[in-house]
Design an enzyme around this catalytic site. Structure first.
Site, PDB file in Angstrom:
ATOM      1  N   ASP A 233       0.822  -1.204   0.000  1.00 45.71           N
ATOM      2  CA  ASP A 233       0.000   0.000   0.000  1.00 45.71           C
ATOM      3  C   ASP A 233       0.859   1.258   0.000  1.00 45.71           C
ATOM      4  O   ASP A 233       0.628   2.190  -0.772  1.00 45.71           O
ATOM      5  CB  ASP A 233      -0.904  -0.020   1.237  1.00 45.71           C
ATOM      6  CG  ASP A 233      -2.293   0.519   0.939  1.00 45.71           C
ATOM      7  OD1 ASP A 233      -2.622   0.683  -0.235  1.00 45.71           O
ATOM      8  OD2 ASP A 233      -3.042   0.764   1.892  1.00 45.71           O
ATOM      9  N   ASP A 279      -9.510  -1.641   2.179  1.00 41.54           N
ATOM     10  CA  ASP A 279      -9.264  -1.111   3.510  1.00 41.54           C
ATOM     11  C   ASP A 279     -10.331  -1.549   4.507  1.00 41.54           C
ATOM     12  O   ASP A 279     -10.224  -1.248   5.696  1.00 41.54           O
ATOM     13  CB  ASP A 279      -9.212   0.429   3.466  1.00 41.54           C
ATOM     14  CG  ASP A 279      -7.996   0.918   2.707  1.00 41.54           C
ATOM     15  OD1 ASP A 279      -7.019   0.161   2.623  1.00 41.54           O
ATOM     16  OD2 ASP A 279      -8.019   2.038   2.183  1.00 41.54           O
TER      17      ASP A 279
END
Length: 382
Positions: A233, A279
């Site tokens: 990420d 997420d």
């Protein structure tokens, strides 16, 4: 493992800040509108994690009752949880990176319009099935017992005689058909209008199904998965513009959105704050694992589940705060991973259960019934 496109979901998340900043160049959101948008995103993120974790416990119990066999515990393999091993967890960031970069090249080479058309049809089918599965338990309670609920089976085989092989064996009933019809209505609405509410309905269904049906086999595997996606990420958000480019071009319900100008324009609002499903699902499957660990302790408490759930709220709030403070896109897993792993570990240290938490293994529990069943055979042999 999961389908290739959902593997890139964690990355689609992190263009959130950039999308918001691009939107605010034309529209300046009011404090009320911003608070409403981000508050709504937080609430929507919590719903699939909470209910998906609860449903994952039911899935796990059904699997155990079926002696570890999916077909004996579930009517269809699509309803069975898929266990993520440490090897899967280690490969997942690599697969996600390849998928993300592949999409980036596709959008650079081919027409964005045609790619999104194919993706819309693909996610229409997936969305209808995911929403139908999500609705099924609630619809089963709504229908009266007198409802004529007929059973059906869709069977597709290959070959004949002893060599006959099942390709598709799907069992369903009238209630499932009703759920499928209602889900198809939402799917057609999304396909034709791409309305943000239809997008969110599908997004919530995807997230809940992911948390419910993707099971980590132990806490160590969860740490490997979250640690790998933490690096992934950060790299794709801060190191390149690949994620931002894909997220801008990608039209699919892989993110939750909420308009910041809802108070001014109502349901026709168009300036969105966004949160990617990655997420939600990635921390969510770890939180669901901790709930199943709580259940295995048989202490009638949910300490680890609630501590990780509160940690997720803290991490998501910190992401939003940093994004608005520095006016730059933020990789949400940068904040969510340390919070969701760190909080439960601290709790386990305080309670003296850290070793027990890391020794918890779901796959070993599934093997126990088989070991017991083999004892009578040994006695017979003697």
């Amino acid at each position: 493992m999961a389908e290739p496109v959902p593997a890139a979901v964690p990355n689609a998340t992190d263009s959130n800040g950039t999308e918001v900043l691009n939107a605010t160049a034309k529209f300046v959101a009011t404090p009320e509108g911003t608070a409403l948008a981000y508050g709504s995103l937080v609430v929507m993120a919590l719903l699939p994690i909470f209910f998906g974790a609860l449903r994952s416990v039911t899935c796990s119990k059904s699997k155990e009752l079926g002696d570890g066999g999916y077909d004996s515990g579930f009517r269809n393999s699509a309803d069975a949880p898929e266990t993520i091993t440490s090897r899967d967890a280690a490969r997942f960031p690599i697969i996600a990176s390849c998928t993300l970069f592949g999409l980036y090249l596709f959008f650079k080479v081919f027409s964005q319009e045609y790619i999104n058309l194919l993706l819309s049809v693909y996610f229409f089918v997936l969305g209808v099935l995911a929403l139908s599965h999500t609705m099924s338990p609630a619809m089963a309670r709504i229908f009266p017992e007198s409802f004529p609920n007929k059973q059906y089976q869709l069977l597709f085989t290959q070959g004949s005689g002893e060599s006959k092989e099942e390709i598709v064996n799907y069992e369903f009933d009238t209630k499932n058909l009703v759920c499928l019809v209602l889900s198809s209505v939402v799917g057609v609405w999304y396909l034709l209008k791409k309305h943000w509410i239809a997008n969110n309905v599908f997004g919530l269904a995807f997230a809940l199904n992911g948390v419910e049906l993707l099971h980590l086999n132990n806490v160590s595997t969860g740490c490997i998965l979250l640690g790998g996606l933490f690096i992934y990420d950060v790299f794709w958000v801060f190191g390149t513009n690949v994620m931002v480019t894909v997220a801008k071009s990608f039209e699919a319900p892989i993110k939750l959105v909420f308009p910041q100008d809802l108070l001014e324009k109502g349901l026709e609002a168009s300036n969105f704050a966004m949160l990617g499903l990655g997420d939600i699902v990635i921390p969510g499957i770890f939180i669901a694992l901790l709930l199943r660990f709580d259940v295995s302790l048989k202490k009638n408490s949910r300490t680890y589940f609630y501590s990780s759930f509160l940690a997720y709220i803290f991490g998501l709030g910190l992401t939003i705060f940093v994004m608005h403070t520095f006016k730059h896109a933020q990789p949400a897993l940068l904040y969510l991973v340390p919070a969701c792993v760190g909080f439960p570990v601290v709790v386990a240290l305080c309670k003296g259960e850290l070793t027990e938490m890391f020794r918890y293994e779901e796959s070993s529990e599934e093997a126990e019934p088989k070991e017991e069943s083999s004892e009578p055979e040994k006695k017979k042999d003697q």
